[in-house]
Structures are given as C-alpha cells and as structure tokens.
Design a protein around this motif. Sequence first.
Motif, mmCIF file in Angstrom:
data_model
loop_
_atom_site.group_PDB
_atom_site.id
_atom_site.type_symbol
_atom_site.label_atom_id
_atom_site.label_comp_id
_atom_site.label_asym_id
_atom_site.label_seq_id
_atom_site.Cartn_x
_atom_site.Cartn_y
_atom_site.Cartn_z
ATOM 1 N N MET A 137 0.945 -1.151 0.013
ATOM 2 C CA MET A 137 -0.135 -0.043 0.033
ATOM 3 C C MET A 137 0.905 1.222 -0.050
ATOM 4 N N LEU A 138 0.401 2.291 -0.459
ATOM 5 C CA LEU A 138 1.371 3.490 -0.727
ATOM 6 C C LEU A 138 0.855 4.459 0.664
ATOM 7 N N ILE A 139 1.808 4.879 1.243
ATOM 8 C CA ILE A 139 1.813 5.878 2.082
ATOM 9 C C ILE A 139 2.718 7.037 1.823
ATOM 10 N N THR A 140 2.300 8.053 2.783
ATOM 11 C CA THR A 140 2.947 9.350 2.575
ATOM 12 C C THR A 140 3.528 9.575 3.819
ATOM 13 N N MET A 141 4.920 10.059 3.901
ATOM 14 C CA MET A 141 5.343 10.206 5.243
ATOM 15 C C MET A 141 6.422 11.697 4.799
ATOM 16 N N ASN A 142 6.399 12.356 5.757
ATOM 17 C CA ASN A 142 7.172 13.653 5.875
ATOM 18 C C ASN A 142 8.575 13.158 6.837
ATOM 19 N N LEU A 153 3.968 -0.274 13.102
ATOM 20 C CA LEU A 153 3.765 -0.499 11.555
ATOM 21 C C LEU A 153 3.965 0.651 10.605
ATOM 22 N N SER A 154 4.492 0.552 9.605
ATOM 23 C CA SER A 154 4.860 1.832 8.750
ATOM 24 C C SER A 154 3.590 2.380 8.206
ATOM 25 N N VAL A 155 2.284 1.822 8.193
ATOM 26 C CA VAL A 155 1.136 2.268 8.055
ATOM 27 C C VAL A 155 0.767 3.438 9.032
ATOM 28 N N ARG A 156 1.187 3.275 10.165
ATOM 29 C CA ARG A 156 0.666 4.047 11.247
ATOM 30 C C ARG A 156 1.469 5.355 11.179
ATOM 31 N N ALA A 157 2.413 5.340 10.355
ATOM 32 C CA ALA A 157 3.129 6.608 10.062
ATOM 33 C C ALA A 157 2.606 7.359 8.745
ATOM 34 N N ASN A 158 1.784 6.970 8.135
ATOM 35 C CA ASN A 158 0.972 7.509 6.983
ATOM 36 C C ASN A 158 0.492 9.074 7.392
#
Length: 149
Positions: free
Chosen positions: A1-6, A61-66
């Motif tokens: 899944m695609l996520i966006t993080m700064n 989980l990385s998805v939590r950093a979205n």
Amino acid sequence: MLITMNVNGKKIDIDVEADEYLVDTLRRVGNLSVKRGCDTGCCGLCSVWIDKRPTLSCSTLSVRANNKNITTIEGLQEEASEFAEILVKEGAEQCGFCSPGFIITVIAMKRELENPSEEEIKHYLTGNLCRCTGYMGQLRAIKTYMGVK
C-alpha cells in the motif's frame, strides 16, 4: 500500500507491506541511523520521533506513520552534535551503536521537560540500553546538556 510520510522535512511517497515495520521503511529510504536491535521494543536503538514524540520504530507499523512527520537523528544534526560533544567531554561515549536512539530521546526530553530531577531523567530514558557504560557518564552529560545541577 502507498503511504506518504514527511521524513526530516522531506515528503516521501513509498509502497509498504501491511506488516512492514517503520524501522525497515526508514532504512530503505536511507535513514541508516535507525537501527534494529532487540526487536522487542526494549533497547531504544530504533527510536525516532513521530510528530515530535519519541517512538520505537521496530514496534510501529509503517502504515501508522501515514501522513505523519517522522524525525530521525539525520534531521537533528545541530542538536545531536551539541549533545554528542558533551557526551565525549564527560567520557560517556563508547562504541556508539546505541547513540542515535539515545541522543534523539535525550533531545526530546530536553524539549519536553524543564529542569528534571535525576529520577525523571532516568524514567524518561527507560528502554534505552547501552552495553558499554555504567550510565553515570551519560547521566552527567544529560545534566550538563539540560543545564540541571
């Protein structure tokens, strides 16, 4: 899944697996100071900030950093250098393996606590392990950095 993080002020769009941990995602995009240590959330090597709060990336989980702001030690070079110099002067720097996670936690503590007691400092650092020192030099360095007597 695609996520966006700064990450450290830079917007990153990245494809992650549903079960991928943030430590792995951050290393994949070049933030190699974020290390995998115990894989149980007990050693602090993987510490990062999510929206300015210290977080263990090996248990997030990385998805939590979205859509979140992620800060690694690479994003705090000036403050990290200042504290690292104090660590060296106090004789508290050893192998350096734990340093990125430890330093990012100390910087967060300085921003959050004003004139903490020694017990408050120790409590804040719970979960940051160093196998080289007896912690006394580190405690002296933290007090110096924070201006605590």
